[in-house]
Enzyme design. Structure first.
Site, PDB file in Angstrom:
ATOM      1  N   GLU A   1     -40.440 -42.118-144.148  1.00  0.00           N
ATOM      2  CA  GLU A   1     -41.289 -42.907-145.041  1.00  0.00           C
ATOM      3  C   GLU A   1     -40.439 -43.764-145.983  1.00  0.00           C
ATOM      4  OE1 GLU A   1     -44.369 -43.569-145.056  1.00  0.00           O
ATOM      5  OE2 GLU A   1     -45.072 -42.115-143.588  1.00  0.00           O
TER       6      GLU A   1
ATOM      7  N   HIS B   1     -42.328 -46.791-137.851  1.00  0.00           N
ATOM      8  CA  HIS B   1     -42.999 -45.609-137.298  1.00  0.00           C
ATOM      9  C   HIS B   1     -43.238 -45.724-135.793  1.00  0.00           C
ATOM     10  CE1 HIS B   1     -43.356 -44.044-141.248  1.00  0.00           C
ATOM     11  NE2 HIS B   1     -44.336 -44.835-141.654  1.00  0.00           N
TER      12      HIS B   1
ATOM     13  N   HIS C   1     -43.165 -51.921-141.536  1.00  0.00           N
ATOM     14  CA  HIS C   1     -43.307 -50.513-141.924  1.00  0.00           C
ATOM     15  C   HIS C   1     -43.945 -49.705-140.799  1.00  0.00           C
ATOM     16  CE1 HIS C   1     -44.331 -47.445-145.248  1.00  0.00           C
ATOM     17  NE2 HIS C   1     -44.866 -46.942-144.132  1.00  0.00           N
ATOM     18  N   GLU C   2     -45.153 -50.094-140.410  1.00  0.00           N
ATOM     19  CA  GLU C   2     -45.936 -49.288-139.468  1.00  0.00           C
ATOM     20  C   GLU C   2     -45.454 -49.424-138.025  1.00  0.00           C
ATOM     21  OE1 GLU C   2     -47.945 -47.077-140.464  1.00  0.00           O
ATOM     22  OE2 GLU C   2     -48.145 -47.689-142.554  1.00  0.00           O
TER      23      GLU C   2
END
Length: 341
Positions: A180, A151, A146-147
Site C-alpha cells: 500500500e 496492485h 496505484h490500482e
C-alpha cells in the site's frame, strides 16, 4: 475488510449531514461480529502522527484548504466518458488489455482493484466510484498507477510466473503496508505537488478515531477538510466496523498506507537500487517485457522512477538520506498488518 462496509450508509449519511455535531451514526452490517472483529484486529498507532500532521499543515499553508489543493493539483473534473477513455488508454499502453474489466459502482467508497484467486486464468476487476465529479484528470492518472500499475501488476506477475517467482524473504517485503505504501508513492509520482495529503489524513484520522466518537472526529477533521461530504467519507473510513460510532475505536487498516511509505524510505538503503522495481513484482530478467510479465510504463526506466520517489521524500521531509530532508531519525510503527492483508 469487506465485512466492514455498512449496509445503511446512505440513510446514516443524511442523518449525520443534517446534524453533524451531535449525531453519531448507527451502522448495520451483513455480519456484525465479523465487522467488529476486523475493527479490533490491529490497534491504531500514533507513532507517525506528528509527521502526518506536518504534511497536512503544509498543504493548508500552500493551498489554503483541501479543496484548494484538489483544484490546483488534481486537474479538471472528468466526465464518465472521459474517465472511461483514460482507463482504456492506460490498459492498452501498459499491456493490460483483456486482463481487467472495469465496473462503475455506486456502493464503492474508493477506487479499488481485485482479482480472482481460484481460477487458473487471471481475471481482475477495477471498480470506479460512480459519483458525479469524483474524478479529476491528474488524480485518476495517479489512481491507475496505484490500482493497476501496482496492485494489478504485483498480482498478475505472481500468478504468471512459472515456476512461481520467489521473492526475498524479509517480512516487510510484501506486507500490506509495503504494498500500500508503494502504491501510494506511485499515485503521487507525477503530481505537481507531491504532498502525501491523503495518506497522512488516513493515518491521522485513524489515530484520532481510536479515542473519539464519530461526531468528535468530524469536528477535528474540519481542521483539514473543508467539504462536509469529504468529512463524512473520511470519518466512515476510520469508524467503520463499529455499530455504535459514539464509542471510540474503528478500523485502523488505512494507517497501513502511511506506515508503508515511511517504511519504504527507511529501509531503502538496505535493499539496494532495484527494490522499487522488484516490489512491482517484476523480476529483473523479464523487466524489459519478456516472459509474459506486465511491466508498467512508469517503472521501465528505473533510474527516472527512483528520482521521482526521492522527490516525494524530499518534498514531504520523510527520507533522512535525501539531500535537503530532515536529519531526524524516522520512527517506524513496526506493526504486523498480515492479519488484514
Amino acid at each position: 475488510i469487506g465485512a466492514t462496509a455498512p449496509l445503511n450508509i446512505d440513510v446514516e449519511r443524511e442523518k449525520w449531514l443534517s446534524n453533524p455535531d451531535t449525531y453519531n451514526p448507527q451502522f448495520t452490517y451483513t455480519d456484525e461480529e465479523a465487522a467488529l472483529r476486523a475493527a479490533r484486529t490491529v490497534k491504531a498507532s500514533g507513532v507517525l502522527a506528528g509527521m502526518a500532521e506536518r504534511v497536512l499543515e503544509g498543504v493548508l499553508q500552500r493551498h489554503g484548504s483541501e479543496s484548494g489543493y484538489h483544484q490546483a493539483v488534481w486537474g479538471e473534473v472528468l466526465t464518465r466518458d472521459e474517465a472511461d477513455e483514460m482507463v482504456s488508454d492506460y490498459l492498452f499502453q501498459n499491456g493490460m488489455d483483456g486482463l481487467v474489466r472495469v465496473v462503475w459502482s455506486r456502493k464503492s467508497l474508493v477506487t479499488n482493484f481485485s482479482h480472482n484467486t481460484a481460477k487458473q486464468r487471471f481475471a481482475g476487476t477495477l471498480r470506479l466510484v460512480a459519483r458525479e465529479g469524483y474524478y479529476r484528470r491528474e488524480r485518476l492518472r495517479g489512481l491507475l498507477d496505484h490500482e493497476l500499475g501496482t496492485h494489478m501488476t504485483r498480482a498478475f506477475n505472481h500468478r504468471a510466473s512459472s515456476p512461481p517467482w520467489s521473492l526475498p524473504k524479509p517480512p516487510y517485503f510484501l506486507s500490506l503496508a509495503s504494498e500500500e505504501g508503494l502504491a501510494s508513492l506511485n499515485t503521487h509520482q507525477y503530481l505537481a505537488d507531491t504532498s502525501l495529503f491523503q495518506p497522512a489524513l488516513l493515518y491521522w484520522s485513524c489515530h484520532q478515531a481510536s479515542g473519539a466518537s464519530f461526531c468528535e472526529l468530524g469536528r477535528r477533521m474540519r481542521r483539514f477538510v473543508d467539504d462536509p461530504s469529504r468529512v463524512w467519507l473520511e470519518c466512515v473510513r476510520a469508524k467503520r466496523g463499529l455499530t455504535d460510532t459514539s464509542l471510540p475505536g474503528g478500523l485502523a487498516k488505512d494507517q497501513s498506507t502511511f506506515d508503508g511509505i515511511v517504511e519504504a524510505f527507511a529501509v531503502q538503503g538496505q535493499t539496494g537500487p532495484h527494490r522499487a522495481a522488484l516490489m512491482q513484482g517484476v523480476p529483473r530478467d523479464v523487466r524489459g517485457g519478456a516472459g509474459g510479465a506486465v511491466v508498467p510504463c512508469f517503472v521501465r526506466d528505473v533510474g527516472a522512477y527512483r528520482e521521482r520517489l526521492e522527490r516525494i521524500a524530499r518534498e514531504n521531509d520523510i527520507f533522512p538520506t535525501v539531500p535537503g530532508a530532515s536529519s531526524d531519525p524516522v520512527p517506524l510503527s513496526c506493526r504486523d498488518w498480515g492479519a488484514l492483508g
